[in-house]
Design an enzyme around this catalytic site. Structure first.
Site, PDB file in Angstrom:
ATOM      1  N   CYS A   2     -60.923  33.698 -22.770  1.00  0.00           N
ATOM      2  CA  CYS A   2     -61.990  33.925 -21.793  1.00  0.00           C
ATOM      3  C   CYS A   2     -62.264  32.636 -21.026  1.00  0.00           C
ATOM      4  CB  CYS A   2     -63.265  34.343 -22.493  1.00  0.00           C
ATOM      5  SG  CYS A   2     -63.044  35.649 -23.679  1.00  0.00           S
ATOM      6  N   ARG A  27     -55.548  33.070 -16.661  1.00  0.00           N
ATOM      7  CA  ARG A  27     -55.578  33.205 -18.124  1.00  0.00           C
ATOM      8  C   ARG A  27     -55.553  34.664 -18.553  1.00  0.00           C
ATOM      9  NH1 ARG A  27     -58.515  28.324 -20.124  1.00  0.00           N
ATOM     10  NH2 ARG A  27     -59.142  29.499 -21.925  1.00  0.00           N
ATOM     11  N   TRP A  73     -61.754  38.240 -22.019  1.00  0.00           N
ATOM     12  CA  TRP A  73     -60.525  38.781 -22.630  1.00  0.00           C
ATOM     13  C   TRP A  73     -61.033  39.350 -23.943  1.00  0.00           C
ATOM     14  CZ3 TRP A  73     -55.154  38.928 -21.903  1.00  0.00           C
ATOM     15  CH2 TRP A  73     -54.355  39.002 -23.039  1.00  0.00           C
ATOM     16  N   ASN A  99     -67.145  32.102 -25.363  1.00  0.00           N
ATOM     17  CA  ASN A  99     -65.737  32.272 -25.771  1.00  0.00           C
ATOM     18  C   ASN A  99     -65.674  32.058 -27.277  1.00  0.00           C
ATOM     19  OD1 ASN A  99     -65.219  32.276 -23.065  1.00  0.00           O
ATOM     20  ND2 ASN A  99     -64.181  30.300 -23.024  1.00  0.00           N
ATOM     21  N   GLY A 100     -64.830  32.796 -27.957  1.00  0.00           N
ATOM     22  CA  GLY A 100     -64.676  32.598 -29.397  1.00  0.00           C
ATOM     23  C   GLY A 100     -65.121  33.841 -30.164  1.00  0.00           C
ATOM     24  N   GLU A 478     -34.392  34.450 -33.073  1.00  0.00           N
ATOM     25  CA  GLU A 478     -35.448  34.074 -32.130  1.00  0.00           C
ATOM     26  C   GLU A 478     -35.122  32.727 -31.472  1.00  0.00           C
ATOM     27  OE1 GLU A 478     -37.743  35.259 -30.521  1.00  0.00           O
ATOM     28  OE2 GLU A 478     -39.187  33.680 -30.070  1.00  0.00           O
ATOM     29  N   LYS A 482     -34.652  32.181 -27.488  1.00  0.00           N
ATOM     30  CA  LYS A 482     -35.408  31.188 -26.687  1.00  0.00           C
ATOM     31  C   LYS A 482     -34.451  30.369 -25.832  1.00  0.00           C
ATOM     32  CE  LYS A 482     -38.470  32.499 -26.814  1.00  0.00           C
ATOM     33  NZ  LYS A 482     -39.075  33.577 -27.520  1.00  0.00           N
ATOM     34  N   GLU A 485     -32.712  32.537 -22.990  1.00  0.00           N
ATOM     35  CA  GLU A 485     -33.519  33.085 -21.894  1.00  0.00           C
ATOM     36  C   GLU A 485     -34.042  32.024 -20.934  1.00  0.00           C
ATOM     37  OE1 GLU A 485     -37.202  35.265 -22.671  1.00  0.00           O
ATOM     38  OE2 GLU A 485     -37.557  34.085 -24.466  1.00  0.00           O
ATOM     39  N   HIS A 501     -17.383  35.970 -41.881  1.00  0.00           N
ATOM     40  CA  HIS A 501     -16.821  37.288 -41.556  1.00  0.00           C
ATOM     41  C   HIS A 501     -16.446  37.393 -40.073  1.00  0.00           C
ATOM     42  CE1 HIS A 501     -17.711  38.760 -45.542  1.00  0.00           C
ATOM     43  NE2 HIS A 501     -18.933  38.283 -45.437  1.00  0.00           N
ATOM     44  N   LYS A 600     -42.381  39.001 -17.601  1.00  0.00           N
ATOM     45  CA  LYS A 600     -43.199  38.806 -18.795  1.00  0.00           C
ATOM     46  C   LYS A 600     -43.393  40.129 -19.526  1.00  0.00           C
ATOM     47  CE  LYS A 600     -45.731  36.650 -21.748  1.00  0.00           C
ATOM     48  NZ  LYS A 600     -44.939  36.023 -22.820  1.00  0.00           N
TER      49      LYS A 600
HETATM   50  O1  M6R Z   1     -44.854  42.277 -24.784  1.00  0.00           O
HETATM   51  P1  M6R Z   1     -43.827  42.574 -25.866  1.00  0.00           P
HETATM   52  O2  M6R Z   1     -44.060  41.758 -27.087  1.00  0.00           O
HETATM   53  O3  M6R Z   1     -43.710  44.018 -26.176  1.00  0.00           O
HETATM   54  O4  M6R Z   1     -42.455  42.102 -25.219  1.00  0.00           O
HETATM   55  C1  M6R Z   1     -41.243  42.301 -25.861  1.00  0.00           C
HETATM   56  C2  M6R Z   1     -40.141  41.497 -25.228  1.00  0.00           C
HETATM   57  O5  M6R Z   1     -39.939  41.876 -23.890  1.00  0.00           O
HETATM   58  C3  M6R Z   1     -40.431  39.987 -25.270  1.00  0.00           C
HETATM   59  O6  M6R Z   1     -40.686  39.542 -26.566  1.00  0.00           O
HETATM   60  C4  M6R Z   1     -39.263  39.179 -24.699  1.00  0.00           C
HETATM   61  O7  M6R Z   1     -38.160  39.300 -25.523  1.00  0.00           O
HETATM   62  C5  M6R Z   1     -39.657  37.712 -24.511  1.00  0.00           C
HETATM   63  N1  M6R Z   1     -39.401  37.281 -23.178  1.00  0.00           N
HETATM   64  C6  M6R Z   1     -38.939  36.776 -25.420  1.00  0.00           C
HETATM   65  O8  M6R Z   1     -39.346  35.468 -25.233  1.00  0.00           O
END
Ligand code: M6R
Length: 605
Positions: A2, A27, A73, A99-100, A478, A482, A485, A501, A600
């Site tokens: 928030c 935000r 938020w 906020n909080g 993961e 990172k 991407e 394998h 996003k």
């Molecule tokens: O909003 P969501 O957690 O459902 O999104 C899922 C994926 O699109 C998201 O985690 C995506 O893989 C990210 N860009 C990874 O960093």
């Protein structure tokens, strides 16, 4: 999360409040509101976009040279106009923005209701204005200090009172708040971005501070009513930089926010002495959860990897067989009433996950959510759920959402485990680990420079392999996600045991391997894999447990993480991988916040 803005000075407050709220728009928010005071208090609130609030203010005469505003938020209570801040007392004298989370708001509310206070919203914040009313005897700061003495939790707040005009009272506990005073007047904000164009000198309040701002004058007290001196900080950021908290990218800001975002995910939910978790969002289905015999987790991308870690925890500690499906691959030929379907999503809007949720709902399955964005589609459509409370994540690459998802999954494991066979000592051990995470993440963040040096050294390799076993196998995937991407380098995450394998064929001196090799039950097997890679001339960056002397002799480079945590080691292990990916992208001159071709929130199937 928030945003708070406040102004007191010679000018009209309304234009500043609206402009300030616009500056903290980035935000994310779901509702907003403001109050401006003169002879009367004019309070306007609106659900939805800021334009809605602006439109409403145009229909009213809002005059006055002091006021406070808030963009919300949601945490407690949906994003409605009634739940938007400011909240006032019964007499419409005191107004508060906050906020909080006030953890003991239910007890306080019950007490105040018995005394005749009338509550209008479902928020935790509203107890603050009524509590201040209870203590108010003509001096607002005295009432604020007394009220804050009774609350438990986190806050950044600003309060104004019609019956004690000419001042804004602001208080902070574990949630950022800054004040600034100059010829233009006095300002208060939770986000320097809101006021940086008016003032470059700010005082960042410390926990327990209560500031009283009277235009060009101010003073700060602590909760024991003692005056405090605080130094001014000179800010040389512009608005955009300020939105990133002075960091060059949101991703870095969000990586660094993790001690706080993780703490927010378990705050008020861990009952350490009973070795369990209290999860208000799933109380309504508690009885049904006692009877379930299987869990199916559905999610995408980073949230899918968090789900895979959840599977290990749920099976090992709650004894519930768990399957994890990608949203896009999910299918449900037949519903089983003893299965709970758990949807994990940061945005709560991912189309693949949402469409799986619809299928479950159509077939009458029990659906649960772990969602960060309050009021989002998945949060609304699941039968019950737990919010992450990680705050808005702006960078496309998910960082703090992932760690908070794993933490929430651990809380769920604790809750379901204690419903079943988990004994209290295991519960306490689990709770202790969760509680130690913010401090330990902070320790890892102290080594940003070390990781960035490795990023510089390895940035030009075209391929990477990430390896991990069991709980840290999803972390390997993961870490690879990172890197690919945001830096566009090819990276794969593999199970440590699988390398022999097939993937081993790829290994040569130009194909570095990131091996998550912690001192746990799979350490010996990971070490064997590392030897196999080294024997083929491969370079190994090992992520190891502090105190491991052997690994440095074997690996080409080593990053250490604290040894205190076992079950929740993925929360620590992922952080150097996030930092590594971030710096590789930056050194390669890529924008980590906006990777090409990605969005996003992926709202198409
Ligand atoms: O909003 P969501 O957690 O459902 O999104 C899922 C994926 O699109 C998201 O985690 C995506 O893989 C990210 N860009 C990874 O960093």
């Amino acid at each position: 999360m928030c945003g708070i803005v406040g102004y007191i000075g010679k000018k009209e407050a309304l234009p500043f409040l609206l402009e300030g709220l616009k500056k903290v728009e980035y935000r994310g928010y779901d509702s907003s509101g403001l109050v401006v005071l003169k002879e009367k208090a004019k309070c306007v609130k609106a659900a939805g976009k800021l334009e809605k609030l602006e439109e409403k203010t145009k229909k009213e005469t809002i005059k006055g040279n002091f006021g406070i505003g808030h963009s919300r938020w949601s945490t407690h209570g949906p994003p409605t106009t009634k739940n938007a801040h400011p909240h006032s007392d019964c007499k419409n004298n005191i107004f508060v923005v906050h906020n909080g989370i006030i953890e003991n708001y239910k007890e306080i509310k019950e007490e105040l209701e018995k005394k005749g206070h009338n509550f209008l919203s479902q928020t935790d914040t509203e107890v603050l204005s009524h509590l201040m009313e209870d203590f108010f005897q003509g001096n607002l700061e005295e009432a604020v200090i007394k009220a804050l003495g009774k609350v438990r939790g986190t806050y950044a707040l600003a309060a104004v009172a019609l019956q004690d005009p000419g001042k804004i009272v602001a208080g902070r506990m574990f949630s950022p708040l800054a004040i600034s005073v100059n010829k233009e007047g006095g300002f208060v904000t939770s986000d320097p971005a809101a006021i940086v164009s008016y003032s470059k000198k700010m005082i960042f309040l410390e926990d327990g501070d209560v500031a009283v701002i009277k235009g060009e004058d101010f003073f700060i007290k602590n909760l024991k009513n003692k005056l405090k001196e605080r130094e001014e900080t000179k800010i040389d950021w512009d608005t955009e930089e300020a939105q990133k908290g002075g960091e060059p990218y949101f991703m870095l800001k969000e990586i660094k926010e993790q001690p706080e975002s993780v703490a927010n995910s378990f705050r008020g939910r861990l009952i350490e002495e009973e070795g369990t978790a209290k999860l208000g969002g799933i109380e309504s289905v508690e009885k049904k959860l006692r009877k379930i015999e299987k869990i199916r987790i559905i999610s995408c991308g980073t949230s899918y990897y968090a789900g895979l870690i959840g599977k290990y925890m749920l099976e090992d500690y709650a004894g519930i067989p768990t399957e994890v499906d990608l949203g896009s691959e999910f299918y449900l030929p037949k519903i089983d009433k003893k299965t709970a379907f758990l949807f994990i999503s940061q945005s709560g809007e991912t189309a693949d996950t949402l469409s799986a949720l619809k299928e479950v709902k159509n077939k009458g399955g029990l659906s649960l959510g772990i969602v960060n964005a309050v009021g989002s589609s998945i949060a609304r459509e699941t039968d019950a759920g737990i919010y992450n409370h990680a705050g808005p994540e702006i960078g496309v690459a998910s960082t703090k959402a992932f760690t908070s998802q794993v933490v929430v999954l651990s809380l769920l494991t604790l809750f379901l485990g204690r419903q079943r066979d988990m004994d209290i000592d295991t519960g306490k051990k689990f709770a202790k680990e969760i509680k130690s995470l913010p401090f330990l993440i902070g320790k890892i963040l102290e080594n940003m420079e070390g990781v960035s040096k490795l990023a510089k050294k390895y940035k030009s390799y075209p391929n990477f392999l990430y390896l991990g076993r069991r709980y840290n196998y999803p972390v390997a995937m993961e870490g690879a996600l990172k890197l690919k991407e945001i830096s566009y380098i090819h990276a794969e995450g593999n199970a440590g045991g699988e390398i022999k394998h097939g993937p081993l064929a790829l290994i040569d001196k130009d194909f570095p391997v990131f091996a998550i090799c912690l001192s746990d039950g799979v350490y010996g097997k990971m070490i064997s894999g590392i030897h196999e890679i080294k024997a083929r001339g491969g370079k190994v960056i090992a992520l190891a447990t502090q105190g491991n002397k052997e690994i440095e002799k074997i690996a080409s480079d080593t990053i250490f993480i604290p040894k205190e945590v076992k079950i929740l080691s993925p929360v620590l292990a992922v952080i150097p991988l996030q930092i590594f990916a971030y710096y590789v992208a930056v050194f390669l001159k890529k924008d980590p916040d906006k990777p090409r071709n990605l969005a996003k929130s992926v709202t198409v199937e």
